[in-house]
Design a protein around this motif. Sequence first.
Motif, mmCIF file in Angstrom:
data_model
loop_
_atom_site.group_PDB
_atom_site.id
_atom_site.type_symbol
_atom_site.label_atom_id
_atom_site.label_comp_id
_atom_site.label_asym_id
_atom_site.label_seq_id
_atom_site.Cartn_x
_atom_site.Cartn_y
_atom_site.Cartn_z
ATOM 1 N N GLY A 93 37.888 28.359 36.276
ATOM 2 C CA GLY A 93 37.367 28.917 37.517
ATOM 3 C C GLY A 93 38.532 29.417 38.362
ATOM 4 O O GLY A 93 39.363 30.188 37.889
ATOM 5 N N SER A 94 38.622 28.931 39.596
ATOM 6 C CA SER A 94 39.696 29.418 40.471
ATOM 7 C C SER A 94 40.949 28.552 40.334
ATOM 8 O O SER A 94 41.983 28.834 40.934
ATOM 9 N N LEU A 95 40.851 27.501 39.537
ATOM 10 C CA LEU A 95 41.992 26.594 39.396
ATOM 11 C C LEU A 95 42.895 27.033 38.249
ATOM 12 O O LEU A 95 42.467 27.078 37.084
ATOM 13 N N ARG A 96 44.140 27.401 38.566
ATOM 14 C CA ARG A 96 45.064 27.806 37.514
ATOM 15 C C ARG A 96 45.706 26.560 36.924
ATOM 16 O O ARG A 96 46.425 25.828 37.586
ATOM 17 N N SER A 119 43.017 29.501 33.390
ATOM 18 C CA SER A 119 42.390 28.986 34.612
ATOM 19 C C SER A 119 41.040 28.382 34.270
ATOM 20 O O SER A 119 40.352 28.851 33.361
#
Lengths: 216, 258
Positions: free
Chosen positions: B16-19, B14
């Motif tokens: 940050g919050s982006l997978r 990932s």
Amino acid sequence: MIAYVMGVLPFLWQGLLVTLTVSALVVASSLVTGILCGIGLVYGRWWIAWPIRIYSDILRGTPLIVLIFLIIYGLPLLGVDFGNYGSAVIALTAFKTAHVAEIARGAIQSIHFGQTDAGKAIGLTFRQRLQYVILPQAVRRFLPPWINAVADAVKGSALVSLAGIVDLTLAVQQVIGRTYDPLPMYLLGAAMYFIINYSLSLTSRRLEARFAYIRE
Amino acid sequence: MPQSLVQIRGLKKSFGSLRVLDGIDLDVAKGEAVCVIGPSGSGKTTLLRCINLLEPYDQGSIKVDGTEIGYEEGGSTRKRRSERALAPIRADIGMVFQLFNLFPHLTALENVMLGLTKVRGISKAEAKDRAGHWLNRVGLSDKLQSLPSQLSGGQQQRVGIARAVAMGPKVLLLDEITSALDPELVGEVLSVVQGLARDGMTMIVVTHEMTFARDVGSRIIFMDEGRVVIDGPSRDVLANASQNERLKSFLARIEMKH
């Protein structure tokens, strides 16, 4: 007039030698410490990078003359005394280190991260990447501002005269103290500083041309 | 199926919050040329960069020739290998970059020689021979002494390929190596890659060149949203593209661009 100038030249020459020696010591030692600090700023872990960042910000925000007096008159109170000459060189070096560190940091960071990727991809270690890939390219961005900094160091070395060290500036003042004719002596002194710094800036231009093969 | 040279299991990553990678499993056999296709942001490049740890990953395992590349095995703790330990592993995984990333202060010959002398420890004379051989192979025998700035994009990329292949890698990673090139220069680069594939070089190729994927790649992986959606023989995947909505719309968009 010419005879008069010829008469004081040997004395000024001694002062000039002091200026050149102080400058050379400061430039050489701050080059080493500054580049190491610059590398630490870019690649160091936080416990390396933060102290350097704080050091650099404080030193660059302090007037040089305050720093010189602090080391000459302040440190002896703590039992550390390098003498006037040693203290002045240390103060100038500490100040210049902070500037060289920032120049080195900027030069290294200006190299595209793809260069690091490519170095990693062929298996170069960190030290090898610096030595063969990053620093040879960063040197071109480093040189012009660094030579400016060297010229600044030469001019800044005039402040050591305030610590009683007979450099070119103090030598000029001492001659004036005897002749009461300031203008020709100040002009002569200024011309000597100019010759040093102008040759530096010519060197800078030649070096830039030498590294011009690295395109932006 | 022969033992896989590259084995990826449950790879997650990932930003940050982006997978970006959401559980990738992939096996690549020795001598196979696998083309990875998919829309922008599907994780193709990140997958490639994880394989030689230019990008660290959060979970999962990547083995090349049986060696877990990024992290030391043993016990329940997962410890990232030191840069020093990673260097020789990376030397066995060649990578060619979208923006070439040649060393601009070195000639074509020196670009190829650097890894040979400093990493492989080969003598200068032998490294020069070997670098010359590979530059000749990619059709640049007359450009040995040229700096990257004196070469066209296609020529620069061919130096990039020679630099990677000369190291004798176990697997070669190609990251959209033609997307920064003028259309008329794409062919010269792809034909070099085609030659390598014929010689049995194991390759993972991220590409937007569908004809290349069909003709050279033995297998196509279609990625979307960090997952492998389709994995199969190239011709089958492209022939049956209409059966998968996402692949169909991806191919339609690629078609429109060309």
